[in-house]
Scaffold this motif. Structure first.
Motif, mmCIF file in Angstrom:
data_model
loop_
_atom_site.group_PDB
_atom_site.id
_atom_site.type_symbol
_atom_site.label_atom_id
_atom_site.label_comp_id
_atom_site.label_asym_id
_atom_site.label_seq_id
_atom_site.Cartn_x
_atom_site.Cartn_y
_atom_site.Cartn_z
ATOM 1 N N ARG A 54 16.087 42.366 41.408
ATOM 2 C CA ARG A 54 16.326 40.931 41.598
ATOM 3 C C ARG A 54 15.577 40.138 40.535
ATOM 4 O O ARG A 54 14.493 40.525 40.112
ATOM 5 C CB ARG A 54 15.847 40.462 42.974
ATOM 6 C CG ARG A 54 16.360 41.302 44.125
ATOM 7 C CD ARG A 54 15.753 40.846 45.450
ATOM 8 N NE ARG A 54 16.014 41.837 46.493
ATOM 9 C CZ ARG A 54 15.175 42.780 46.864
ATOM 10 N NH1 ARG A 54 14.004 42.865 46.270
ATOM 11 N NH2 ARG A 54 15.492 43.633 47.815
ATOM 12 N N ARG A 55 16.142 39.017 40.125
ATOM 13 C CA ARG A 55 15.438 38.095 39.239
ATOM 14 C C ARG A 55 14.435 37.306 40.057
ATOM 15 O O ARG A 55 14.570 37.162 41.278
ATOM 16 C CB ARG A 55 16.410 37.131 38.552
ATOM 17 C CG ARG A 55 17.066 36.152 39.519
ATOM 18 C CD ARG A 55 18.091 35.263 38.840
ATOM 19 N NE ARG A 55 17.478 34.224 38.045
ATOM 20 C CZ ARG A 55 17.092 33.041 38.530
ATOM 21 N NH1 ARG A 55 17.202 32.783 39.823
ATOM 22 N NH2 ARG A 55 16.581 32.126 37.738
ATOM 23 N N ASN A 56 13.425 36.805 39.403
ATOM 24 C CA ASN A 56 12.465 35.945 40.078
ATOM 25 C C ASN A 56 13.057 34.551 40.217
ATOM 26 O O ASN A 56 13.322 33.869 39.222
ATOM 27 C CB ASN A 56 11.152 35.870 39.292
ATOM 28 C CG ASN A 56 10.413 37.189 39.311
ATOM 29 O OD1 ASN A 56 10.423 37.879 40.325
ATOM 30 N ND2 ASN A 56 9.779 37.541 38.205
ATOM 31 N N GLY A 57 13.312 34.148 41.438
ATOM 32 C CA GLY A 57 13.915 32.845 41.677
ATOM 33 C C GLY A 57 12.896 31.730 41.569
ATOM 34 O O GLY A 57 11.694 31.952 41.498
ATOM 35 N N LYS A 76 20.865 32.296 44.179
ATOM 36 C CA LYS A 76 21.707 33.488 44.329
ATOM 37 C C LYS A 76 22.749 33.563 43.215
ATOM 38 O O LYS A 76 23.019 34.639 42.668
ATOM 39 C CB LYS A 76 22.407 33.470 45.691
ATOM 40 C CG LYS A 76 21.478 33.585 46.894
ATOM 41 C CD LYS A 76 20.907 34.988 47.044
ATOM 42 C CE LYS A 76 20.110 35.122 48.331
ATOM 43 N NZ LYS A 76 19.468 36.450 48.454
ATOM 44 N N ASP A 79 21.069 34.572 40.018
ATOM 45 C CA ASP A 79 20.734 35.990 40.087
ATOM 46 C C ASP A 79 21.961 36.846 39.810
ATOM 47 O O ASP A 79 21.898 37.829 39.062
ATOM 48 C CB ASP A 79 20.162 36.307 41.471
ATOM 49 C CG ASP A 79 19.749 37.770 41.608
ATOM 50 O OD1 ASP A 79 19.259 38.343 40.627
ATOM 51 O OD2 ASP A 79 19.922 38.332 42.707
ATOM 52 N N GLN A 82 22.909 36.792 36.155
ATOM 53 C CA GLN A 82 22.024 37.660 35.380
ATOM 54 C C GLN A 82 22.358 39.132 35.601
ATOM 55 O O GLN A 82 22.290 39.942 34.666
ATOM 56 C CB GLN A 82 20.574 37.387 35.776
ATOM 57 C CG GLN A 82 19.555 38.055 34.871
ATOM 58 C CD GLN A 82 18.135 37.699 35.260
ATOM 59 O OE1 GLN A 82 17.545 38.350 36.122
ATOM 60 N NE2 GLN A 82 17.587 36.660 34.654
ATOM 61 N N THR A 83 22.742 39.474 36.824
ATOM 62 C CA THR A 83 23.136 40.848 37.130
ATOM 63 C C THR A 83 24.358 41.249 36.314
ATOM 64 O O THR A 83 24.415 42.339 35.738
ATOM 65 C CB THR A 83 23.434 40.992 38.639
ATOM 66 O OG1 THR A 83 22.254 40.662 39.382
ATOM 67 C CG2 THR A 83 23.878 42.398 38.977
ATOM 68 N N ASP A 114 21.624 43.792 47.846
ATOM 69 C CA ASP A 114 21.454 44.124 46.424
ATOM 70 C C ASP A 114 22.437 45.187 45.959
ATOM 71 O O ASP A 114 22.958 45.115 44.836
ATOM 72 C CB ASP A 114 20.023 44.604 46.171
ATOM 73 C CG ASP A 114 18.997 43.483 46.292
ATOM 74 O OD1 ASP A 114 19.314 42.352 45.882
ATOM 75 O OD2 ASP A 114 17.895 43.736 46.807
#
Length: 390
Positions: A54-57, A76, A79, A82-83, A114
């Motif tokens: 996960r990215r840091n939100g 979300k 994220d 970025q995924t 995830d």
């Protein structure tokens, strides 16, 4: 490669080690990377590129407040974008083993979400998806089950580490007709050299202990489950010591050190001055090295069972999931299982005595089954090379 790697679970690390070794051996020109829970640990251990699941939100400030006000939807979406960007660089995404399709210790918003997120992103950019020798079920939460089975449907290749995993998927309405069964990836790792046998009247007994607090761990009553487990195991260990056997404590996750300390204290209360052998381990190979110092093993964690069997050690399972029992049945040890939450100490003592008396017979049977497992691992390797990795 995708999974909860780097977090101190030696079974998970062993699955990743087996897959990395296979890819480096058969496709040395390939660029390998891993999406995992602890990227720095995996990068340091395996020398491959890594990134977080996960990215840091946005956690603070105006952007964080806006994100929370909008039900975290902007975070979300960012994220997921970025995924997509990260998975676009890969030709294949592999889920190497582990119980990736169960919800042990997980809430729906954790790994179930995830896994689906990464599979959706992979499909969007044309990256092939392979679930390789995975464990599946139980998935007790309905939302987690929906998320995980939806992710599995997106895969181009699926294989399970045992029949019960495939049967679980069928039981929730999943079409498994094209899915194969191959052994756990750890059975493809090299086994350690065995130590000389000890005298039957003074056995070296490995006791694999787990910091088990129930299926979800975070649920109410978890600590009382662990306390009851430790108390009964202490009574069994005292019986072993009183019978003249040596006891070696084994773990399969860094968190299990908590249980080791608790068991030592409980045994000390019952038999002050008792000595229990225990050494620090850092990998599944280290765990196998510890198994090599034993004659018989009693364990709870699945990959403690795997390591014991790879060393041809007759084994008793105090199982927390059906996967333990299925593997034990495959090795001809189905009668030596109890559930971790309900096991009876007197029954365990009787099982130990029976297993010790038939040690040589079981060692031979385990060895024969391991040869079959190795052949099956090789068959899957060939299948992956021809149809998934290319």
């Amino acid at each position: 490669m995708f999974g909860l790697f780097g977090s101190g679970n030696f079974g998970n690390e062993g699955s990743l080690e087996a897959m990395v070794g296979f890819l480096r051996r058969e496709r040395p020109e390939a660029d390998l990377s891993c999406v995992c829970g602890e990227p720095e640990v995996v990068k340091r251990t395996f020398g491959i590129e890594t990134s977080p699941i996960r990215r840091n939100g946005p956690a603070a400030g105006l952007s964080g407040r806006i994100n929370r006000l909008l039900l975290k939807i902007p975070g979300k979406l960012a994220d997921f974008a970025q995924t997509v960007s990260r998975i676009r660089k890969s030709d294949v995404m592999i889920f190497p083993g582990t119980g990736i399709l169960d919800d042990f210790g997980e809430r729906p918003a954790g790994m179930p979400y995830d896994i689906l997120k990464w599979c959706l992103a992979a499909r969007l950019v044309g990256t092939r998806i392979a679930f390789v020798s995975i464990g599946a079920g139980p998935i007790r939460n309905r939302l987690s089950r929906l998320l995980m089975t939806s992710a599995a449907r997106l895969a181009h290749y699926r294989s399970y580490r045992d029949l019960q995993s495939r049967e679980f998927m069928e039981s929730v309405g999943f079409d498994t007709r094209g899915d194969a069964i191959y052994p756990d990836l750890a059975f493809g790792l090299p086994a350690q050299i065995r130590s000389p046998r000890t005298r039957p009247e003074a056995l070296k007994v490995g006791v694999g202990i787990m910091a088990y607090r129930g299926w979800y761990g975070f649920a109410e009553g978890g600590q009382s489950i662990l306390t009851g487990y430790i108390g009964k195991l202490a009574r069994f260990v005292v019986h072993l010591l009183d019978s003249g056997h040596d006891v070696r404590l084994l773990i399969g996750d860094e968190e299990d050190s908590i249980a080791v300390d608790a068991l030592r204290a409980a045994v000390g209360d019952l038999r002050p001055g008792s000595r229990l052998a225990h050494e620090q381990v850092h990998s599944l190979g280290d765990v196998m090295g510890q198994m090599a110092l034993t004659d018989i093993v009693v364990a709870t964690r699945f990959h403690n069972i795997v390591c014991a069997l790879m060393m041809r050690r007759p084994t008793i399972s105090l199982s927390y999931a059906r996967k333990n029992d299925v593997l034990m049945e495959e090795m001809g040890l189905g009668e030596y299982c109890q559930h971790v939450e309900t096991f009876n100490v007197e029954t365990l003592i009787a099982q130990f005595s029976q297993l010790a008396a038939a040690r040589e017979k079981h060692e031979q049977a385990i060895g024969e089954r391991l040869v079959e497992f190795r052949e099956q691992v090789d068959r899957q390797d060939a299948c992956l090379l021809s149809g998934v990795i290319g």
